[in-house]
Design a protein around this motif. Structure first.
Motif, PDB file in Angstrom:
ATOM      1  N   PHE A 275       0.808  -1.214   0.000  1.00 25.01           N
ATOM      2  CA  PHE A 275       0.000   0.000   0.000  1.00 25.01           C
ATOM      3  C   PHE A 275       0.848   1.274   0.000  1.00 25.01           C
ATOM      4  CE2 PHE A 275      -2.699  -3.344   1.752  1.00 25.01           C
ATOM      5  CZ  PHE A 275      -3.758  -3.264   0.866  1.00 25.01           C
ATOM      6  N   GLN A 276       2.162   1.116   0.147  1.00 25.45           N
ATOM      7  CA  GLN A 276       3.068   2.258   0.072  1.00 25.45           C
ATOM      8  C   GLN A 276       3.759   2.371  -1.287  1.00 25.45           C
ATOM      9  OE1 GLN A 276       3.150   4.496   2.583  1.00 25.45           O
ATOM     10  NE2 GLN A 276       1.559   3.195   3.475  1.00 25.45           N
ATOM     11  N   VAL A 277       3.420   1.484  -2.217  1.00 27.55           N
ATOM     12  CA  VAL A 277       4.046   1.521  -3.543  1.00 27.55           C
ATOM     13  C   VAL A 277       3.637   2.811  -4.266  1.00 27.55           C
ATOM     14  CG1 VAL A 277       4.147   0.436  -5.816  1.00 27.55           C
ATOM     15  CG2 VAL A 277       4.144  -0.983  -3.757  1.00 27.55           C
TER      16      VAL A 277
ATOM     17  N   VAL B  46       4.473   1.936 -11.394  1.00 26.44           N
ATOM     18  CA  VAL B  46       3.684   1.073 -12.278  1.00 26.44           C
ATOM     19  C   VAL B  46       3.362   1.844 -13.548  1.00 26.44           C
ATOM     20  CG1 VAL B  46       1.510  -0.181 -12.555  1.00 26.44           C
ATOM     21  CG2 VAL B  46       2.731  -0.256 -10.363  1.00 26.44           C
ATOM     22  N   SER B  47       3.721   1.270 -14.681  1.00 31.24           N
ATOM     23  CA  SER B  47       3.495   1.930 -15.961  1.00 31.24           C
ATOM     24  C   SER B  47       2.010   2.052 -16.258  1.00 31.24           C
ATOM     25  CB  SER B  47       4.173   1.126 -17.074  1.00 31.24           C
ATOM     26  OG  SER B  47       3.718   1.522 -18.344  1.00 31.24           O
ATOM     27  N   ASP B  48       1.636   3.150 -16.927  1.00 29.64           N
ATOM     28  CA  ASP B  48       0.232   3.293 -17.319  1.00 29.64           C
ATOM     29  C   ASP B  48      -0.140   2.329 -18.443  1.00 29.64           C
ATOM     30  OD1 ASP B  48       1.571   4.449 -19.420  1.00 29.64           O
ATOM     31  OD2 ASP B  48       0.700   6.447 -19.178  1.00 29.64           O
ATOM     32  N   SER B  49       0.853   1.606 -18.979  1.00 35.42           N
ATOM     33  CA  SER B  49       0.600   0.584 -19.990  1.00 35.42           C
ATOM     34  C   SER B  49       0.766  -0.825 -19.420  1.00 35.42           C
ATOM     35  CB  SER B  49       1.545   0.770 -21.190  1.00 35.42           C
ATOM     36  OG  SER B  49       1.327   2.019 -21.815  1.00 35.42           O
ATOM     37  N   ALA B  50       0.729  -0.952 -18.110  1.00 32.28           N
ATOM     38  CA  ALA B  50       0.954  -2.245 -17.470  1.00 32.28           C
ATOM     39  C   ALA B  50      -0.282  -3.141 -17.553  1.00 32.28           C
ATOM     40  CB  ALA B  50       1.335  -2.056 -16.007  1.00 32.28           C
TER      41      ALA B  50
ATOM     42  N   THR C  27      -8.928  -0.067  -4.121  1.00 31.74           N
ATOM     43  CA  THR C  27      -8.695   1.368  -4.284  1.00 31.74           C
ATOM     44  C   THR C  27      -7.280   1.633  -4.793  1.00 31.74           C
ATOM     45  OG1 THR C  27     -10.285   1.919  -2.553  1.00 31.74           O
ATOM     46  CG2 THR C  27      -8.637   3.585  -3.084  1.00 31.74           C
ATOM     47  N   LYS C  28      -6.323   0.857  -4.288  1.00 35.03           N
ATOM     48  CA  LYS C  28      -4.943   0.984  -4.767  1.00 35.03           C
ATOM     49  C   LYS C  28      -4.848   0.605  -6.235  1.00 35.03           C
ATOM     50  CE  LYS C  28      -0.467   1.544  -4.225  1.00 35.03           C
ATOM     51  NZ  LYS C  28       0.099   2.890  -4.000  1.00 35.03           N
TER      52      LYS C  28
ATOM     53  N   SER D 162      -6.192   3.227  -8.694  1.00 31.86           N
ATOM     54  CA  SER D 162      -5.325   4.364  -8.989  1.00 31.86           C
ATOM     55  C   SER D 162      -4.473   4.078 -10.221  1.00 31.86           C
ATOM     56  CB  SER D 162      -4.439   4.691  -7.791  1.00 31.86           C
ATOM     57  OG  SER D 162      -3.488   3.675  -7.539  1.00 31.86           O
ATOM     58  N   TRP D 163      -4.158   2.802 -10.475  1.00 29.59           N
ATOM     59  CA  TRP D 163      -3.387   2.425 -11.659  1.00 29.59           C
ATOM     60  C   TRP D 163      -4.292   2.245 -12.874  1.00 29.59           C
ATOM     61  CZ3 TRP D 163      -0.425  -1.887  -8.582  1.00 29.59           C
ATOM     62  CH2 TRP D 163       0.434  -1.270  -7.650  1.00 29.59           C
ATOM     63  N   LEU D 164      -5.503   1.718 -12.655  1.00 29.44           N
ATOM     64  CA  LEU D 164      -6.431   1.557 -13.770  1.00 29.44           C
ATOM     65  C   LEU D 164      -6.822   2.909 -14.356  1.00 29.44           C
ATOM     66  CD1 LEU D 164      -8.835  -1.257 -12.450  1.00 29.44           C
ATOM     67  CD2 LEU D 164      -6.771  -1.497 -13.850  1.00 29.44           C
ATOM     68  N   VAL D 165      -7.032   3.887 -13.501  1.00 29.73           N
ATOM     69  CA  VAL D 165      -7.406   5.225 -13.969  1.00 29.73           C
ATOM     70  C   VAL D 165      -6.319   5.802 -14.879  1.00 29.73           C
ATOM     71  CG1 VAL D 165      -7.770   7.605 -13.201  1.00 29.73           C
ATOM     72  CG2 VAL D 165      -8.953   5.740 -12.054  1.00 29.73           C
ATOM     73  N   LEU D 166      -5.065   5.447 -14.607  1.00 29.53           N
ATOM     74  CA  LEU D 166      -3.955   5.949 -15.409  1.00 29.53           C
ATOM     75  C   LEU D 166      -3.792   5.199 -16.727  1.00 29.53           C
ATOM     76  CD1 LEU D 166      -1.308   6.528 -12.588  1.00 29.53           C
ATOM     77  CD2 LEU D 166      -2.697   8.245 -13.750  1.00 29.53           C
TER      78      LEU D 166
END
Length: 239
Positions: free
Chosen positions: A126-128, A133-137, A158-159, A162-166
């Protein structure tokens, strides 16, 4: 809001202690010895649809899964794992020469392991930082979401959101069974819960496998039915 945040931190600490004990006591009923069959079947298909816009595969709460080795055949892999035992065992069991050093930022207490195209970050998931994490991951989750109790699942989702939105995409394997018939982990996570955990997302079911009577990993689960499902989840831009 402050009370909710404090409660989430307390739950995270309790959950971390639980998984540390599992690794210390070698209670690894969730661990497979071969890459997951659904991953082997669907990962090449998903990547074939994204030949130019996926540059890494990310595995949250990955343990020492052999899925890491399967994924690195296609793309560089980042795994995030709480237990140092899991990280050390992974490289030792697969005879991989590995470099290991603490991350230099003192505010981020991570150990960084690197071997070939696999890097593992050992520490608090949760601190990552999102920028790691790439927005193309492509994010792959086999047994993380279903390992967490309900309130922690929301924190975890929720964590990931934050990556899916990107722009990242999630490939996740879930279990479904009558939750009242046993206590987790692993927990039953039905389709209706996915829509709550991942709002404003396109959620697509790829396959359902009936594993009733077969159990999960090394665990036998005496439930009246047991279904394993694999999904892709993408954020709907502009939703």
């Amino acid at each position: 809001m402050a009370k909710a945040a404090t409660k989430a931190l307390v739950l995270a600490a309790m959950e971390a202690e639980f998984w540390h004990q599992c690794w210390q006591q070698n209670q690894l009923g969730f661990q497979l010895t071969e890459p997951h069959p659904l991953l082997q079947q669907y990962l090449p298909r998903i990547l074939a649809k994204r030949p130019d816009d996926c540059n890494e595969i990310v595995l949250p709460l990955c343990g020492k899964t052999p899925d890491l080795l399967f994924c690195q055949q296609f793309l560089p892999v980042q795994g995030f794992e709480l237990s140092p035992i899991a990280c050390q065992d992974f490289f030792r069991e697969h005879n991989l020469a590995v470099s290991c050093q603490p991350w230099p930022d003192p505010e981020l207490q991570f150990m960084h392991y690197q071997a070939e195209r696999i890097q593992l970050w050992q520490g608090d998931f949760f601190q990552v930082p999102d920028k790691w994490v790439s927005d193309s991951a492509l994010i792959y989750d086999r047994a993380a979401l279903i390992a967490l109790p309900a309130e922690m699942r929301q924190h975890y989702a929720t964590k990931l959101m934050s990556w899916l939105v990107l722009g990242a995409e999630l490939l996740v394997i879930t279990l479904e069974y009558p939750q009242q018939e046993r206590s987790g982990p692993p927990f039953s996570v039905p389709a209706a819960e996915l829509t709550v955990l991942f709002p404003n997302c396109q959620i697509e079911l790829l396959d359902t496998v009936d594993i009733t009577g077969q159990g999960f990993g090394r665990r036998r689960m005496a439930t009246s039915y047991l279904l394993e499902k694999i999904w892709t989840i993408r954020y709907k831009n502009g939703a």
